[in-house]
Motif scaffolding. Structure first.
Motif, PDB file in Angstrom:
ATOM      1  N   ALA A 213      79.068  42.892 131.108  1.00  0.00           N
ATOM      2  CA  ALA A 213      79.826  43.708 132.059  1.00  0.00           C
ATOM      3  C   ALA A 213      78.922  44.737 132.729  1.00  0.00           C
ATOM      4  O   ALA A 213      79.055  45.011 133.928  1.00  0.00           O
ATOM      5  N   THR A 214      77.999  45.297 131.969  1.00  0.00           N
ATOM      6  CA  THR A 214      77.070  46.281 132.517  1.00  0.00           C
ATOM      7  C   THR A 214      76.230  45.675 133.629  1.00  0.00           C
ATOM      8  O   THR A 214      76.107  46.246 134.712  1.00  0.00           O
ATOM      9  N   TRP A 215      75.672  44.516 133.370  1.00  0.00           N
ATOM     10  CA  TRP A 215      74.817  43.884 134.378  1.00  0.00           C
ATOM     11  C   TRP A 215      75.622  43.442 135.592  1.00  0.00           C
ATOM     12  O   TRP A 215      75.142  43.537 136.730  1.00  0.00           O
ATOM     13  N   LEU A 216      76.844  42.953 135.364  1.00  0.00           N
ATOM     14  CA  LEU A 216      77.692  42.562 136.491  1.00  0.00           C
ATOM     15  C   LEU A 216      77.999  43.756 137.396  1.00  0.00           C
ATOM     16  O   LEU A 216      77.912  43.654 138.618  1.00  0.00           O
ATOM     17  N   MET A 217      78.374  44.871 136.790  1.00  0.00           N
ATOM     18  CA  MET A 217      78.721  46.044 137.596  1.00  0.00           C
ATOM     19  C   MET A 217      77.503  46.619 138.298  1.00  0.00           C
ATOM     20  O   MET A 217      77.597  47.042 139.450  1.00  0.00           O
ATOM     21  N   LEU A 218      76.363  46.638 137.621  1.00  0.00           N
ATOM     22  CA  LEU A 218      75.140  47.129 138.242  1.00  0.00           C
ATOM     23  C   LEU A 218      74.744  46.236 139.425  1.00  0.00           C
ATOM     24  O   LEU A 218      74.398  46.735 140.502  1.00  0.00           O
TER      25      LEU A 218
ATOM     26  N   SER B  80      88.924  41.363 135.547  1.00  0.00           N
ATOM     27  CA  SER B  80      90.043  41.440 134.603  1.00  0.00           C
ATOM     28  C   SER B  80      89.717  40.723 133.297  1.00  0.00           C
ATOM     29  O   SER B  80      90.058  41.203 132.215  1.00  0.00           O
ATOM     30  N   ILE B  81      89.041  39.577 133.395  1.00  0.00           N
ATOM     31  CA  ILE B  81      88.651  38.840 132.187  1.00  0.00           C
ATOM     32  C   ILE B  81      87.658  39.657 131.363  1.00  0.00           C
ATOM     33  O   ILE B  81      87.773  39.744 130.134  1.00  0.00           O
ATOM     34  N   VAL B  82      86.696  40.280 132.034  1.00  0.00           N
ATOM     35  CA  VAL B  82      85.729  41.125 131.322  1.00  0.00           C
ATOM     36  C   VAL B  82      86.451  42.284 130.645  1.00  0.00           C
ATOM     37  O   VAL B  82      86.153  42.634 129.503  1.00  0.00           O
ATOM     38  N   LEU B  83      87.430  42.873 131.330  1.00  0.00           N
ATOM     39  CA  LEU B  83      88.195  43.976 130.735  1.00  0.00           C
ATOM     40  C   LEU B  83      88.953  43.508 129.499  1.00  0.00           C
ATOM     41  O   LEU B  83      88.989  44.216 128.484  1.00  0.00           O
TER      42      LEU B  83
ATOM     43  N   PHE C 161      88.075  41.216 127.460  1.00  0.00           N
ATOM     44  CA  PHE C 161      87.099  41.075 126.377  1.00  0.00           C
ATOM     45  C   PHE C 161      86.546  42.422 125.911  1.00  0.00           C
ATOM     46  O   PHE C 161      86.088  42.545 124.781  1.00  0.00           O
ATOM     47  N   LEU C 162      86.576  43.432 126.786  1.00  0.00           N
ATOM     48  CA  LEU C 162      86.077  44.753 126.401  1.00  0.00           C
ATOM     49  C   LEU C 162      87.066  45.525 125.532  1.00  0.00           C
ATOM     50  O   LEU C 162      86.652  46.330 124.691  1.00  0.00           O
ATOM     51  N   LEU C 163      88.343  45.319 125.734  1.00  0.00           N
ATOM     52  CA  LEU C 163      89.346  46.121 125.029  1.00  0.00           C
ATOM     53  C   LEU C 163      89.278  46.016 123.507  1.00  0.00           C
ATOM     54  O   LEU C 163      89.471  47.019 122.820  1.00  0.00           O
ATOM     55  N   PRO C 164      89.002  44.850 122.912  1.00  0.00           N
ATOM     56  CA  PRO C 164      88.872  44.823 121.442  1.00  0.00           C
ATOM     57  C   PRO C 164      87.705  45.663 120.917  1.00  0.00           C
ATOM     58  O   PRO C 164      87.727  46.097 119.772  1.00  0.00           O
ATOM     59  N   ALA C 165      86.707  45.918 121.741  1.00  0.00           N
ATOM     60  CA  ALA C 165      85.562  46.711 121.309  1.00  0.00           C
ATOM     61  C   ALA C 165      85.790  48.209 121.541  1.00  0.00           C
ATOM     62  O   ALA C 165      84.856  49.009 121.427  1.00  0.00           O
TER      63      ALA C 165
END
Length: 135
Positions: A18-23, A121-124, A126-130
């Motif tokens: 997600a970091t690399w995608l947003m950057l 939305s898919i990345v989000l 996957f991020l929510l459990p962390a």
């Protein structure tokens, strides 16, 4: 004297992704705005200032630049596992979902925006459990 040691949490693979995608997204928007500004300066010159759409163009360039900077800042926050970045990422995703719905209602749906929002939305999801790993 004892020094307090803070342990940085190791970021999961989905957070790095997600970091690399947003950057990358933010950098592409900045490059796009820069090229549009250069194109406008070199092709229009002084005529640019007298056109009726000049103010709206400047405002849209400023908004696009702000969006790009927001994406870049959120990406650095996600990389460091900060909760504020997860909240900001969630807010941006919700705003984009509302914008996609509005485009659907107005029959002006853009395929690129739909794909981008779906991926975000898919990345989000996957991020929510962390969430508990974020500090």
């Amino acid at each position: 004297m004892m020094k307090s040691i803070t342990i940085k949490p190791e970021s999961p693979l989905v957070v790095k992704f997600a970091t690399w995608l947003m950057l990358l997204h933010g950098a592409i928007i900045l490059i796009f705005v820069f090229l549009l500004v250069l194109l406008g300066i070199f092709t229009k010159g002084k005529e640019l200032l007298s056109t009726p759409g000049f103010v709206s163009s400047i405002v849209s360039f400023i908004v696009m630049t702000l969006i790009a900077l927001i994406f870049i800042i959120i990406s650095f926050g996600l990389r460091r596992m900060r909760k504020w970045s997860l909240y900001a990422f969630t807010a941006v995703t919700i705003i984009k979902l509302i914008m996609i719905y509005n485009s659907y209602v107005n029959l002006s749906l853009d395929l690129i925006s739909v794909i981008e929002t779906a991926l975000q939305s898919i990345v989000l999801i996957f991020l929510l459990p962390a969430y508990k790993k974020f500090i």
